[in-house]
Design a protein around this motif. Structure first.
Motif, PDB file in Angstrom:
ATOM      1  N   VAL A  88       0.831  -1.206   0.000  1.00 36.02           N
ATOM      2  CA  VAL A  88       0.000   0.000   0.000  1.00 36.02           C
ATOM      3  C   VAL A  88       0.872   1.266   0.000  1.00 36.02           C
ATOM      4  N   LYS A  89       1.914   1.255   0.836  1.00 36.94           N
ATOM      5  CA  LYS A  89       2.846   2.399   0.861  1.00 36.94           C
ATOM      6  C   LYS A  89       3.493   2.605  -0.511  1.00 36.94           C
ATOM      7  N   TRP A  90       3.835   1.485  -1.099  1.00 35.80           N
ATOM      8  CA  TRP A  90       4.500   1.502  -2.412  1.00 35.80           C
ATOM      9  C   TRP A  90       3.548   2.133  -3.450  1.00 35.80           C
ATOM     10  N   ALA A  91       2.300   1.709  -3.383  1.00 39.47           N
ATOM     11  CA  ALA A  91       1.303   2.247  -4.312  1.00 39.47           C
ATOM     12  C   ALA A  91       1.146   3.758  -4.131  1.00 39.47           C
ATOM     13  N   LYS A  92       1.067   4.157  -2.860  1.00 39.46           N
ATOM     14  CA  LYS A  92       0.893   5.586  -2.589  1.00 39.46           C
ATOM     15  C   LYS A  92       2.133   6.380  -3.010  1.00 39.46           C
ATOM     16  N   TYR A  93       3.288   5.763  -2.845  1.00 42.67           N
ATOM     17  CA  TYR A  93       4.533   6.426  -3.234  1.00 42.67           C
ATOM     18  C   TYR A  93       4.571   6.687  -4.744  1.00 42.67           C
ATOM     19  N   VAL A  94       4.255   5.680  -5.539  1.00 42.61           N
ATOM     20  CA  VAL A  94       4.324   5.899  -6.999  1.00 42.61           C
ATOM     21  C   VAL A  94       3.217   6.869  -7.450  1.00 42.61           C
ATOM     22  N   GLN A  95       2.114   6.832  -6.757  1.00 46.56           N
ATOM     23  CA  GLN A  95       1.041   7.760  -7.117  1.00 46.56           C
ATOM     24  C   GLN A  95       1.363   9.203  -6.686  1.00 46.56           C
ATOM     25  N   ASP A  96       1.753   9.376  -5.410  1.00 48.65           N
ATOM     26  CA  ASP A  96       1.902  10.732  -4.877  1.00 48.65           C
ATOM     27  C   ASP A  96       3.261  11.354  -5.195  1.00 48.65           C
ATOM     28  N   GLU A  97       4.318  10.562  -5.077  1.00 44.78           N
ATOM     29  CA  GLU A  97       5.661  11.120  -5.287  1.00 44.78           C
ATOM     30  C   GLU A  97       6.101  11.046  -6.746  1.00 44.78           C
ATOM     31  N   LEU A  98       5.782   9.937  -7.383  1.00 43.56           N
ATOM     32  CA  LEU A  98       6.257   9.765  -8.770  1.00 43.56           C
ATOM     33  C   LEU A  98       5.184  10.157  -9.791  1.00 43.56           C
ATOM     34  N   LYS A  99       4.010  10.541  -9.286  1.00 45.24           N
ATOM     35  CA  LYS A  99       2.912  11.025 -10.146  1.00 45.24           C
ATOM     36  C   LYS A  99       2.508   9.993 -11.214  1.00 45.24           C
ATOM     37  N   ALA A 100       2.414   8.744 -10.796  1.00 45.35           N
ATOM     38  CA  ALA A 100       2.008   7.685 -11.735  1.00 45.35           C
ATOM     39  C   ALA A 100       0.610   7.970 -12.280  1.00 45.35           C
ATOM     40  N   GLU A 101       0.434   7.785 -13.605  1.00 49.43           N
ATOM     41  CA  GLU A 101      -0.901   7.932 -14.222  1.00 49.43           C
ATOM     42  C   GLU A 101      -1.752   6.714 -13.911  1.00 49.43           C
ATOM     43  N   ALA A 102      -1.066   5.567 -13.778  1.00 50.46           N
ATOM     44  CA  ALA A 102      -1.751   4.302 -13.510  1.00 50.46           C
ATOM     45  C   ALA A 102      -0.756   3.397 -12.787  1.00 50.46           C
ATOM     46  N   ILE A 103      -1.310   2.393 -12.090  1.00 49.13           N
ATOM     47  CA  ILE A 103      -0.447   1.472 -11.341  1.00 49.13           C
ATOM     48  C   ILE A 103      -0.742   0.049 -11.802  1.00 49.13           C
ATOM     49  N   ALA A 104       0.336  -0.727 -11.967  1.00 46.25           N
ATOM     50  CA  ALA A 104       0.180  -2.145 -12.297  1.00 46.25           C
ATOM     51  C   ALA A 104       0.658  -2.963 -11.109  1.00 46.25           C
ATOM     52  N   LEU A 105      -0.283  -3.615 -10.434  1.00 46.41           N
ATOM     53  CA  LEU A 105       0.053  -4.426  -9.263  1.00 46.41           C
ATOM     54  C   LEU A 105       0.262  -5.874  -9.710  1.00 46.41           C
ATOM     55  N   ARG A 106       1.518  -6.319  -9.597  1.00 44.19           N
ATOM     56  CA  ARG A 106       1.803  -7.703  -9.992  1.00 44.19           C
ATOM     57  C   ARG A 106       1.791  -8.579  -8.739  1.00 44.19           C
ATOM     58  N   LEU A 107       0.949  -9.597  -8.755  1.00 46.40           N
ATOM     59  CA  LEU A 107       0.812 -10.473  -7.586  1.00 46.40           C
ATOM     60  C   LEU A 107       1.850 -11.582  -7.656  1.00 46.40           C
ATOM     61  N   GLN A 108       3.109 -11.138  -7.666  1.00 44.00           N
ATOM     62  CA  GLN A 108       4.230 -12.065  -7.819  1.00 44.00           C
ATOM     63  C   GLN A 108       4.283 -13.081  -6.679  1.00 44.00           C
ATOM     64  N   GLY A 109       3.857 -12.626  -5.482  1.00 48.08           N
ATOM     65  CA  GLY A 109       3.922 -13.499  -4.299  1.00 48.08           C
ATOM     66  C   GLY A 109       2.989 -14.686  -4.347  1.00 48.08           C
ATOM     67  N   THR A 110       2.078 -14.701  -5.313  1.00 49.61           N
ATOM     68  CA  THR A 110       1.174 -15.853  -5.412  1.00 49.61           C
ATOM     69  C   THR A 110       1.808 -17.016  -6.171  1.00 49.61           C
ATOM     70  N   HIS A 111       2.936 -16.743  -6.840  1.00 46.71           N
ATOM     71  CA  HIS A 111       3.593 -17.810  -7.623  1.00 46.71           C
ATOM     72  C   HIS A 111       4.074 -18.911  -6.679  1.00 46.71           C
ATOM     73  N   PRO A 112       3.862 -20.151  -7.052  1.00 46.95           N
ATOM     74  CA  PRO A 112       4.287 -21.262  -6.185  1.00 46.95           C
ATOM     75  C   PRO A 112       5.764 -21.185  -5.789  1.00 46.95           C
ATOM     76  N   ASP A 113       6.595 -20.570  -6.633  1.00 38.33           N
ATOM     77  CA  ASP A 113       8.026 -20.481  -6.311  1.00 38.33           C
ATOM     78  C   ASP A 113       8.383 -19.179  -5.599  1.00 38.33           C
ATOM     79  N   SER A 114       7.411 -18.296  -5.395  1.00 36.24           N
ATOM     80  CA  SER A 114       7.734 -17.001  -4.776  1.00 36.24           C
ATOM     81  C   SER A 114       6.895 -16.756  -3.532  1.00 36.24           C
ATOM     82  N   GLY A 115       6.587 -17.805  -2.805  1.00 35.24           N
ATOM     83  CA  GLY A 115       5.842 -17.619  -1.560  1.00 35.24           C
ATOM     84  C   GLY A 115       4.482 -18.287  -1.577  1.00 35.24           C
ATOM     85  N   ASN A 116       3.960 -18.470  -2.785  1.00 39.27           N
ATOM     86  CA  ASN A 116       2.688 -19.188  -2.945  1.00 39.27           C
ATOM     87  C   ASN A 116       1.566 -18.604  -2.092  1.00 39.27           C
TER      88      ASN A 116
END
Lengths: 259, 313
Positions: free
Chosen positions: B77-105
């Motif tokens: 959430v902090k990361w999202a707010k950082y790219v939105q507020d500080e980096l002025k992101a037009e859009a955010i792409a949230l990759r659910l990498q942690g759901t991968h069986p090899d990355s924490g599942n």
């Protein structure tokens, strides 16, 4: 490749009866089916229609009530043609007159094409018998183009028709017509449009053979650059879609026949 | 006699896609000419860049990229707010990498909680990406589609082996969908056909023909994108008229050119600007090929690409 759906012909009993009774049902059903299978113009063949001058008017409105496509007005009857052209809705494309030729009796029809700004099929036959080869067809085409130019028809409104003949009786003509398609295009820049009555090739052949003959003949004509075919859309749609893949006009996907 | 530059005639048009979150929206696609050919027709929507963030700390990312997000990377959430507020992101792409069986599942439910928390804390449009595991994505993306149903997003990626489940969830919850195929234009078309045949709106698809980094087969991505655009515009192929996404960051920030330090390879130049340039160059090339949406990681690379796009528009 423009498919001109051919099933609405006075030669067919069901269509003839519907025309006589002015029964819209069968006419519209056939027109819709042709459109659904990829026909983007519908041929309305009413024969000579002597004393039935209002028949083409009825056909055009009947077809265009249910199909968003232009109509190919197929008759030698000048007055019937004019009545049909008057009511034709050009929203989806220009009407097409089928046809003029080098027979002087067919020349007045050209005035209608000029007057209504519609397209016209020019059949490359004269009064005296059938053309022998591609060269003779091209010579007639040049005469027809000159005549059309004089009455004010733009070259882009003309479809040259080499006249397909029956393979069963005049086999050598099959190849000559294929050669003619290429030659016709060279008569003008931009190239002239071309059209054939496809099922003529298999006229007189056993019924189960006809779709095979038609499909393969269409492949060869397409490769030479044919612009349009008067044919049964339902019968040839897979052939046309497959040809478009081979000629690079459509991007291949496994489901291309369903598109 | 004066010279008249020849103009190409096009028959087709790319669908316009808009995603919004509250009052904020981004729009891409909509052109009826090849990329940046505004002298031949309409090319009005500047390609959109979405900042990539993840549901787990970006431990796999190279050091110099991790540093940028050092203060926020372990809190999505902090990361999202950082790219939105500080980096002025037009859009955010949230990759659910942690759901991968090899990355924490991480479970689909956990992923859904993350998505919900991010959506509750941002006001720019969101793209939700799975971990590119065919089976797990089918499970995860269905769940996150549901929790995001009040905020139409782009979800992805649907592939040949899982598109039915994911597309059904996207359709039920009114999301747009990224359809991915592996560098094969014919399979890309086929996937779009199958999606529309199951009732998915063809104007809600975004094509991912699969990205690749400069030096690692970008010419394959480039040519597939270019041919997709040509089919859409020249042949009026309605199955290929969707905007294209370039998932750039993921492919760039794993190659040796963005990881080998200048101590080892001094002739390659300083590492940090090299990585930034690599991501920016890859992204710019793909916009030339037809990408209308880019997913990127480094703020300096985003800045460089935006400057390039401003000049091209």
């Amino acid at each position: 490749m423009l498919i001109i759906g051919e099933k609405l012909s006075i030669i067919a009993k069901r269509v003839r009866e519907a025309m006589a009774k002015r029964d819209k049902g069968p006419i519209q059903e056939i027109a819709k089916k042709q459109y659904e299978h990829g026909a983007r113009m519908i041929d309305a063949n009413i024969g000579p229609a002597e004393g039935q001058e209002d028949l083409m008017e009825w056909m055009v409105t009947t077809i265009q009530e249910v199909v968003q496509a232009p109509v190919c007005l197929d008759t030698t009857n000048y007055d019937a043609l004019e009545m049909g052209l008057k009511v034709h809705n050009n929203e989806w494309g220009r009407a097409l007159i089928n046809s003029t030729s080098n027979d002087p009796e067919r020349w007045p029809i050209m005035d209608l094409a000029a007057k209504y700004g519609c397209d016209i099929i020019a059949l490359t036959v004269g009064k005296g018998g059938l053309p022998a080869d591609a060269e003779e067809r091209s010579a007639i085409a040049a005469e027809l183009m000159a005549r059309a130019g004089e009455v004010g028809i733009p070259m882009e409104n003309i479809y040259l028709d080499p006249l397909v003949l029956q393979v069963a009786t005049t086999q050598d003509q099959a190849l000559k017509v294929i050669q003619t398609i290429r030659m016709f295009q060279d008569l003008n820049d931009p190239p002239m449009k071309t059209v054939v009555g496809l099922s003529n090739i298999s006229n007189g052949c056993p019924k189960q053979m006809r779709p095979i003959l038609n499909a393969h003949y269409l492949s060869l004509l397409s490769y030479e650059g044919l612009s349009a075919a008067i044919a049964d859309a339902e019968e040839i749609v897979t052939t046309v879609k497959t040809i478009d893949i081979f000629l690079g006009k459509t991007l291949y996907a496994h489901s291309y026949l369903e598109m | 006699m004066s010279f008249t530059p020849p103009k190409e005639v096009y028959n087709g048009k790319v669908y316009t896609v808009t995603i919004s979150k509250g009052a904020k929206a981004v729009t891409f696609g909509g052109e009826n000419v090849l990329p940046f050919h505004s002298f031949e027709g309409e090319f009005v929507n500047k390609p959109v860049i979405a900042y990539e963030i993840q549901d787990i700390a970006p431990s796999e990312w190279p050091e110099q990229l991790r540093q940028v997000y050092a203060a926020v990377g372990d809190d999505t959430v902090k990361w999202a707010k950082y790219v939105q507020d500080e980096l002025k992101a037009e859009a955010i792409a949230l990759r659910l990498q942690g759901t991968h069986p090899d990355s924490g599942n991480r479970s689909a439910d956990d992923a859904a909680k993350t998505v919900k928390a991010v959506l509750d804390n941002i006001d720019v449009p969101l793209i939700i990406l799975g971990s590119n595991n065919v089976e797990k994505d089918a499970e995860v993306l269905v769940k996150v589609s549901e929790v995001a149903k009040d905020n139409p997003c782009i979800i992805g990626k649907a592939q040949e082996d899982n598109y039915k489940t994911i597309a059904a969830a996207a359709m039920a919850n009114k999301h747009k969908l990224i359809a991915m195929s592996e560098l094969d234009i014919n399979l890309s078309k086929q996937l779009n056909i199958m999606l529309t045949q199951m009732g998915f709106d063809k104007e809600k698809i975004i094509i991912d023909p699969m990205c690749s980094a400069l030096g690692y087969g970008i010419e394959y991505t480039y040519t597939v994108m270019e041919r997709i655009r040509l089919a859409a515009l020249m042949q009026n192929d309605t199955t290929m008229q969707q905007p294209i996404v370039g998932d750039v960051g993921m492919y760039v920030w794993k190659i040796k050119e963005v990881q080998a330090s200048e101590d080892i390879l001094p002739h390659w130049g300083a590492l940090t600007p090299r990585g930034i340039a690599w991501e920016a160059q890859t992204a710019c090339a793909l916009t030339m090929a037809g990408a209308g949406l880019l997913i990127m990681r480094h703020p300096e690379a985003v800045k460089a690409v935006n400057a390039f796009l401003d000049e091209m528009m």
